[in-house]
Design an enzyme around this catalytic site. Structure first.
Site, PDB file in Angstrom:
ATOM      1  N   GLU A   1      35.704  49.512  48.136  1.00 51.44           N
ATOM      2  CA  GLU A   1      35.337  50.921  48.263  1.00 51.44           C
ATOM      3  C   GLU A   1      36.054  51.554  49.459  1.00 51.44           C
ATOM      4  O   GLU A   1      36.640  50.866  50.286  1.00 51.44           O
ATOM      5  CB  GLU A   1      33.816  51.060  48.468  1.00 51.44           C
ATOM      6  CG  GLU A   1      32.995  50.319  47.413  1.00 51.44           C
ATOM      7  CD  GLU A   1      31.524  50.705  47.408  1.00 51.44           C
ATOM      8  OE1 GLU A   1      31.167  51.759  47.990  1.00 51.44           O
ATOM      9  OE2 GLU A   1      30.735  49.947  46.814  1.00 51.44           O
TER      10      GLU A   1
ATOM     11  N   ASP B   1      31.408  46.270  49.829  1.00 45.28           N
ATOM     12  CA  ASP B   1      29.956  46.311  49.609  1.00 45.28           C
ATOM     13  C   ASP B   1      29.557  45.025  48.877  1.00 45.28           C
ATOM     14  O   ASP B   1      29.426  45.000  47.657  1.00 45.28           O
ATOM     15  CB  ASP B   1      29.624  47.568  48.780  1.00 45.28           C
ATOM     16  CG  ASP B   1      28.155  47.657  48.428  1.00 45.28           C
ATOM     17  OD1 ASP B   1      27.338  47.071  49.153  1.00 45.28           O
ATOM     18  OD2 ASP B   1      27.841  48.323  47.422  1.00 45.28           O
TER      19      ASP B   1
ATOM     20  N   HIS C   1      34.203  52.194  36.631  1.00 49.73           N
ATOM     21  CA  HIS C   1      33.231  51.218  37.131  1.00 49.73           C
ATOM     22  C   HIS C   1      31.850  51.459  36.515  1.00 49.73           C
ATOM     23  O   HIS C   1      31.207  50.525  36.031  1.00 49.73           O
ATOM     24  CB  HIS C   1      33.144  51.301  38.661  1.00 49.73           C
ATOM     25  CG  HIS C   1      32.044  50.464  39.243  1.00 49.73           C
ATOM     26  ND1 HIS C   1      32.079  49.089  39.264  1.00 49.73           N
ATOM     27  CD2 HIS C   1      30.855  50.814  39.817  1.00 49.73           C
ATOM     28  CE1 HIS C   1      30.972  48.625  39.836  1.00 49.73           C
ATOM     29  NE2 HIS C   1      30.214  49.649  40.167  1.00 49.73           N
TER      30      HIS C   1
ATOM     31  N   THR D   1      27.429  44.654  54.626  1.00 49.10           N
ATOM     32  CA  THR D   1      28.484  45.547  54.133  1.00 49.10           C
ATOM     33  C   THR D   1      29.582  45.517  55.185  1.00 49.10           C
ATOM     34  O   THR D   1      29.317  45.795  56.355  1.00 49.10           O
ATOM     35  CB  THR D   1      27.959  46.995  53.987  1.00 49.10           C
ATOM     36  OG1 THR D   1      26.787  46.990  53.165  1.00 49.10           O
ATOM     37  CG2 THR D   1      29.001  47.898  53.369  1.00 49.10           C
TER      38      THR D   1
ATOM     39  N   GLU E   1      33.212  43.029  37.029  1.00 46.70           N
ATOM     40  CA  GLU E   1      34.043  43.654  35.998  1.00 46.70           C
ATOM     41  C   GLU E   1      35.284  42.818  35.694  1.00 46.70           C
ATOM     42  O   GLU E   1      35.678  42.672  34.536  1.00 46.70           O
ATOM     43  CB  GLU E   1      34.493  45.040  36.463  1.00 46.70           C
ATOM     44  CG  GLU E   1      33.384  46.036  36.666  1.00 46.70           C
ATOM     45  CD  GLU E   1      33.905  47.208  37.488  1.00 46.70           C
ATOM     46  OE1 GLU E   1      34.479  48.136  36.901  1.00 46.70           O
ATOM     47  OE2 GLU E   1      33.757  47.167  38.730  1.00 46.70           O
TER      48      GLU E   1
ATOM     49  N   ASP F   1      25.653  54.831  49.732  1.00 50.63           N
ATOM     50  CA  ASP F   1      26.702  54.329  48.845  1.00 50.63           C
ATOM     51  C   ASP F   1      26.627  55.087  47.520  1.00 50.63           C
ATOM     52  O   ASP F   1      25.553  55.196  46.923  1.00 50.63           O
ATOM     53  CB  ASP F   1      26.512  52.827  48.614  1.00 50.63           C
ATOM     54  CG  ASP F   1      27.741  52.186  47.989  1.00 50.63           C
ATOM     55  OD1 ASP F   1      28.839  52.771  48.084  1.00 50.63           O
ATOM     56  OD2 ASP F   1      27.601  51.106  47.406  1.00 50.63           O
TER      57      ASP F   1
ATOM     58  N   GLN G   1      20.351  41.746  42.234  1.00 45.55           N
ATOM     59  CA  GLN G   1      20.429  43.166  41.870  1.00 45.55           C
ATOM     60  C   GLN G   1      19.900  43.406  40.454  1.00 45.55           C
ATOM     61  O   GLN G   1      19.131  44.337  40.203  1.00 45.55           O
ATOM     62  CB  GLN G   1      21.889  43.616  41.967  1.00 45.55           C
ATOM     63  CG  GLN G   1      22.114  45.090  41.642  1.00 45.55           C
ATOM     64  CD  GLN G   1      23.608  45.451  41.612  1.00 45.55           C
ATOM     65  OE1 GLN G   1      24.471  44.634  41.942  1.00 45.55           O
ATOM     66  NE2 GLN G   1      23.890  46.673  41.216  1.00 45.55           N
TER      67      GLN G   1
ATOM     68  N   ARG H   1      24.686  39.876  42.445  1.00 41.59           N
ATOM     69  CA  ARG H   1      24.429  40.474  41.129  1.00 41.59           C
ATOM     70  C   ARG H   1      23.153  39.964  40.481  1.00 41.59           C
ATOM     71  O   ARG H   1      22.485  40.705  39.752  1.00 41.59           O
ATOM     72  CB  ARG H   1      25.608  40.193  40.189  1.00 41.59           C
ATOM     73  CG  ARG H   1      26.919  40.781  40.655  1.00 41.59           C
ATOM     74  CD  ARG H   1      26.852  42.280  40.792  1.00 41.59           C
ATOM     75  NE  ARG H   1      28.153  42.808  41.214  1.00 41.59           N
ATOM     76  CZ  ARG H   1      28.324  44.055  41.639  1.00 41.59           C
ATOM     77  NH1 ARG H   1      27.295  44.891  41.716  1.00 41.59           N
ATOM     78  NH2 ARG H   1      29.525  44.465  42.002  1.00 41.59           N
TER      79      ARG H   1
ATOM     80  N   GLU I   1      32.505  44.644  46.232  1.00 39.19           N
ATOM     81  CA  GLU I   1      32.818  45.964  45.693  1.00 39.19           C
ATOM     82  C   GLU I   1      33.847  46.581  46.626  1.00 39.19           C
ATOM     83  O   GLU I   1      33.578  46.781  47.816  1.00 39.19           O
ATOM     84  CB  GLU I   1      31.565  46.840  45.572  1.00 39.19           C
ATOM     85  CG  GLU I   1      30.604  46.296  44.512  1.00 39.19           C
ATOM     86  CD  GLU I   1      29.474  47.242  44.154  1.00 39.19           C
ATOM     87  OE1 GLU I   1      29.151  48.143  44.969  1.00 39.19           O
ATOM     88  OE2 GLU I   1      28.913  47.072  43.052  1.00 39.19           O
TER      89      GLU I   1
ATOM     90  N   LYS J   1      22.025  44.232  47.893  1.00 43.70           N
ATOM     91  CA  LYS J   1      23.112  44.921  48.591  1.00 43.70           C
ATOM     92  C   LYS J   1      22.953  44.896  50.111  1.00 43.70           C
ATOM     93  O   LYS J   1      23.931  45.066  50.834  1.00 43.70           O
ATOM     94  CB  LYS J   1      23.126  46.402  48.179  1.00 43.70           C
ATOM     95  CG  LYS J   1      23.325  46.636  46.699  1.00 43.70           C
ATOM     96  CD  LYS J   1      24.789  46.522  46.356  1.00 43.70           C
ATOM     97  CE  LYS J   1      25.067  47.115  44.997  1.00 43.70           C
ATOM     98  NZ  LYS J   1      26.514  47.151  44.744  1.00 43.70           N
TER      99      LYS J   1
HETATM  100 MN    MN Z   1      28.749  49.774  46.190  1.00 40.87          MN
END
Ligand code: MN
Length: 404
Positions: A193, A225, A127, A249, A350, A120, A232, A229, A191, A245
């Site tokens: 992606e 993904d 971002h 996925t 975000e 990834d 993480q 948080r 996420e 993570k």
């Molecule tokens: Mn990601």
């Protein structure tokens, strides 16, 4: 582009200009109690139907994954696509091909390829800068390496799942003012992606240049993904993402071939400072994809993939510049796609600015991070061949409560 004899609804993501590949099995019985009545096999999608790829007579499709086809390389990819276009546009083939079509409502889609290695990246400047501001408020948002190399990490291939797979809220360790505690993640996020699928392998010790991108990469999928948080934030220093993570996925069931994305290619943002030679592109591999994120069915963000700072070809060149080999089925994802505007952010971290600015959904409830029972769908469309519009379908998933 010619017209297919298969009726395709006007807003469909899957006109003849697309022809994405997947793996499906036929089902019967009411929703929720489906039974497989045929083993999973490779199919191509057109409109609201799938066509088993056995129609081509090619033995590469006597498998439960697309991997043998991916490994066969660009000449075979081109030949199969040309044959499918012929079968689906020339009315002379209609009498024998039409009975083989299966309504998409009658199939279950499976993971389209066996994922080899999963990487990834972190290619959106917006971002990376947003996350920098949130996680490291007292420093420059971008770290010094960010504009010199596509930052990435190796993820967990074995937990890549197909769209519609439920996601169990992960448990883990997070830090609190009173010290670390264990429990269900309280800051579960997405996420949005785009992932690229490697077909042709490369030899250990060799490099794949930006020029050779299309010799190795077969196509693209949508990726969610999922990210915890709180886990993480506590674990990622100094070696990067790990358990925050790796629990799941999700990818879309349809692999859109690069051949269908030829008219979507665009130059990305100008790169300043200039990149090292091995990261230069003769021809741009940016892609003009319009993405959309829906939270419980409600559109909350429209990330523009064309704004990505690093292209997939640059990412692949970087991934192999040390001689690391590619395997058929390798998946490398772009990193969260975020644009400059607030409603273009591809993560809830975000979008809600770390929970400080909740999102209100049409049912009147507000959200910062994901709650149990929430579902998230990510879609994308792109300019297709001959002025058409194509799409990726969607990647969707629902959050189940943490296991006690
Ligand atoms: Mn990601």
């Amino acid at each position: 582009m010619t017209i297919s004899w298969v009726p395709v609804p006007p807003e469909s993501h899957f006109p003849i200009a697309n022809l994405p590949y997947g793996v499906a099995s036929r089902r019967s019985g009411p929703s929720g109690q489906e039974r497989h009545i045929a083993p999973p096999r490779p199919v191509v999608r057109i409109g609201d139907h799938v066509l088993p790829l056995s129609v081509t007579g090619n033995g590469l499709f006597d498998a439960a994954t697309l991997n043998p086809f991916l490994a066969a390389g660009p000449d075979t990819w081109d030949a199969v696509r040309a044959r499918l276009i012929e079968l689906l546009t020339d009315k002379a083939h209609r009498p024998w091909v039409e009975p083989l079509l299966i309504p998409v409502a009658e199939v279950i889609t499976h993971l389209p390829f066996e994922v080899a290695d999963y990487v990834d990246f972190y290619a959106s400047e917006h971002h990376a800068a947003n996350v920098g501001r949130l996680f490291r408020p007292d420093t420059e948002p971008l770290l010094p390496n960010w504009k010199h190399l596509p930052v990435g990490y190796h993820g967990r291939a074995g937990t890549v799942v197909v769209s519609c797979t439920d996601i169990v809220r992960p448990c883990g360790q997070r830090n609190t003012p009173d010290g670390p505690v264990y429990g269900a993640s309280r800051r579960l996020d997405i996420e949005a992606e785009v992932g690229f699928v490697v077909g042709m392998p490369s030899a250990l010790g060799s490099r794949v240049s930006t020029r050779d991108f299309a010799d190795h990469v077969f196509g693209a999928v949508l990726v969610n993904d999922w990210s915890a948080r709180d886990v993480q934030a506590w674990e990622y220093v100094p070696l990067g993402p790990f358990l925050g993570k790796s629990f799941a996925t999700s990818i879309s069931p349809w692999v859109v071939p690069l051949a269908a994305l030829a008219d979507a290619r665009v130059a990305g943002p100008a790169q300043d400072p200039p990149v090292l030679d091995y990261l230069r592109e003769d021809e741009p591999w940016g892609l003009d994809l319009d993405m959309e994120v829906r939270w419980n069915g409600h559109p909350v963000s429209r990330p523009p993939f064309r704004a990505m700072y690093w292209s997939a070809a640059q990412q692949l060149a970087h991934l192999t510049v040390n001689g690391a080999s590619l395997r058929t089925g390798d998946l490398f994802a772009s990193g969260t796609v975020s644009g400059p505007a607030k409603d273009q952010r591809g993560s809830f971290l975000e979008l809600t600015w770390d929970g400080a600015e909740p999102v209100t959904l049409p049912d009147g409830t507000s959200r910062t991070f994901l709650e149990d029972g929430d579902d998230v769908s990510i879609t994308a469309t792109a300019p297709g061949l001959g002025g058409s519009r194509i799409g990726f379908g969607e990647v969707t998933g629902r959050i189940l409560p943490a296991r006690p």
